[in-house]
Design an enzyme around this catalytic site. Structure first.
Site, short mmCIF file in Angstrom:
data_model
loop_
_atom_site.label_atom_id
_atom_site.label_comp_id
_atom_site.label_asym_id
_atom_site.label_seq_id
_atom_site.Cartn_x
_atom_site.Cartn_y
_atom_site.Cartn_z
CG HIS A 1 -18.59 29.69 -7.86
ND1 HIS A 1 -18.15 28.60 -8.55
CD2 HIS A 1 -19.93 29.75 -8.05
CE1 HIS A 1 -19.19 28.01 -9.15
NE2 HIS A 1 -20.28 28.69 -8.85
CE LYS B 1 -22.53 32.43 -13.16
NZ LYS B 1 -23.64 31.61 -12.64
#
Lengths: 408, 142
Positions: free
Chosen positions: A125, A228
């Site tokens: 990412h 998350k």
């Protein structure tokens, strides 16, 4: 493994799941971007503001004592959740990105010199790319990349040859946010440690899908975000081995991180406070602990199993559609499925799905180098959580079928 | 027809659609029928980069009239591009600069031109106006 609650009970814990989107029942399959919050988290945060708000570690008064105790209890919950050895190894940060930036700065200041190498993987990412690039620019160090196969499996042979005497740190993701691949981080850590090189593991997509045991992984840093893992925004964890954290300089100065301040010289507080400058997000930390408790009570292995069965259903359903391309077919992956239906643009598909009430992510998912690796401008990502249902997975498959009909 | 008459015409066309699906199907058709875009203009100079989809916009200016040709890699975006070209192309710079665009909202596509959507459409509209402003000032100084 059985979940401690029925799916109906679980869904009742997440009020947002009963939202109507464009007149259709919401099908929330964007859990990789952020997860929804159970009442157990929402209520604890509301209760905190109502009854227990004061600054932590500052006052001698009743409220400050109470909230400080709960903040430290949250730290203990996070420690136990990832099986760290001690609570001083748990630093609360603003999230994964903040944690990686902190390590890239502090570690870089202490250990990285011109000509040194930082090793990351090709499936990172942007949050686990850019802070290291910035470090490399500051120190004139080099960024090296571990390649991966078309299936989305890291090339471990290549990894071994990329570890050199100039490698200062390895930073890899536990789970790819696009491909869903679960990387063999224990093996990666062991190999790096044979050369005396520390490893940071980006756990942003790993923490919510089952057991994470940092003592077993033996990684030097493990980082993740609260939002998350069914917790609030703006809170995250930086786990670091105490020996390592003690060696690193703080990356932010301010209140609570100091032992003694004069205009001539400041000495720093001990762990974990050395890395928690300023008033911390204590409500976030306590909310995060509530989320971790929720998952533990539900049964983390059962959560992982349920997600695996939903993933299998989604994979089978989508694979049966003509012309579908699935990105990420590693043998060991979590409930994330990235794909493109034929030559249909991801944005077109995403817009149609949205009108059907189905929430997916479209685009590059903050992983542009990965998209380039596959020669695409982006794709569609459905990321499934334990609170999703078989019917919702079916709705996605049906939705994609409808999309392919519309765009032939 | 002036710009507002074309906008009203588009609004009328969309009024017959019962639901969003029909509207989107129409946009897909419009996207497919958008005129060809010269490949040699697919350069960074004419690219309007959105995070989600890309739009290319090429202007030409002759006899006081601006002609736009445009293209997108996503089909629904292309459909909306076709509508914007229909409204803005073949106009004088002054017409474009003074235009008040209301049809997008009336046909229920406002979300597609929001800054957060990042599909290149809002930037495309801004770019059309910028070209018009540039041509207008060129006219005034020649």
């Amino acid at each position: 493994m059985q979940l401690a609650k029925s799916i109906e009970e679980i869904r009742a814990d997440f009020p947002i799941l009963s939202t109507m989107a464009h007149g259709k029942p919401l099908v929330y399959l964007d859990n990789g971007a952020t997860t929804q919050k159970p009442l157990q988290v929402i209520n604890v945060m509301e209760e905190l503001y109502r009854t227990t708000n004061a600054n932590v570690h500052r006052g001698v008064h009743y409220l400050s004592d109470r909230v400080s105790e709960r903040y430290e209890a949250a730290r203990e919950t996070a420690r136990a959740f990832i099986n760290a050895r001690s609570r001083e190894e748990i630093i609360f940060t603003a999230g994964t990105t903040a944690s990686i930036n902190a390590v890239a700065f502090s570690f870089g200041e202490r250990y990285v010199r011109e000509g040194d190498e930082i090793l990351i993987s090709g499936m990172e990412h942007h949050a686990n790319i850019v802070p290291w690039q910035m470090l490399c620019e500051r120190k004139r160090a080099k960024l090296k990349i571990i390649p991966f196969s078309d299936e989305g499996v890291l090339d471990i042979e290549a990894y071994r040859t990329l570890l050199t005497e100039r490698t200062r740190i390895v930073a890899v993701t536990h789970v790819s946010n696009v491909l869903g691949t679960v990387n063999p981080v224990k093996e990666i850590v062991a190999e790096a440690h044979r050369h005396g090189i520390p490893v940071l593991v980006d756990g942003a997509q790993g923490i919510q899908h089952g057991l994470v045991d940092v003592t077993d992984l033996d990684c030097d840093f493990y980082v993740f975000s609260g939002h998350k893992v069914y917790g609030p925004n703006g809170i995250g964890v930086l786990y670091g081995k105490a020996d390592m954290l003690n060696e690193l300089p703080p990356y932010q100065g301010g209140g609570d991180m100091v032992a003694n301040v004069t205009f001539e010289k400041t000495t720093y507080n001990v762990l974990p406070f050395k890395f928690e400058a300023g008033t911390t997000n204590f409500t976030g930390a306590i909310g995060l602990a509530a989320a971790l408790d929720y998952l533990s009570a539900l049964g983390r292995e059962a959560v992982a199993q349920r997600e695996q069965s939903l993933l299998a259903l989604a994979t089978a359903g989508l694979s049966a559609i003509d012309g579908i391309r699935i990105y990420g077919t590693a043998p060991h992956k979590v409930s994330v499925i990235s794909f493109l239906p034929g030559t249909i643009h991801q944005l077109d598909a995403g817009m149609i799905l949205d009108k059907m009430g189905i929430a997916v992510r479209t685009g590059t998912h903050c992983a542009q180098p990965l998209m380039e690796r596959y020669g695409i401008t982006g794709n569609i990502r459905a990321s499934i959580a334990f609170y999703n249902t078989e019917d919702e997975v079916e709705a996605l498959v049906k939705g994609i079928r409808r999309v392919t009909e519309m765009f032939v | 027809m002036n710009i507002n008459e074309i906008q009203d015409q588009i609004i009328e066309e969309f009024a017959v659609f019962g639901d969003w699906m029909e509207r989107y199907e129409y946009l897909i058709d419009l996207g497919r029928s958008l005129g060809p875009f010269d490949e040699k203009h697919k350069t960074p100079e004419y690219l309007i980069e959105g995070c989600q989809s890309k739009v290319w916009l090429y202007p030409s200016f002759e006899n006081g009239i601006i002609t736009f040709s445009a293209e997108s890699d996503a089909l629904i975006t292309r459909g909306i591009v076709a509508l914007l070209v229909r409204v803005f192309s073949g106009r004088t710079p002054a017409e474009i600069v003074d235009a008040n665009i209301y049809f997008i909202e009336k046909i229920g596509l406002r979300e597609n031109l929001s800054p957060t959507r990042s599909n290149g459409l809002l930037a495309m509209m801004k770019q059309m106006r910028l070209y018009a402003l540039a041509y207008k000032s060129k006219q005034e100084h020649s």
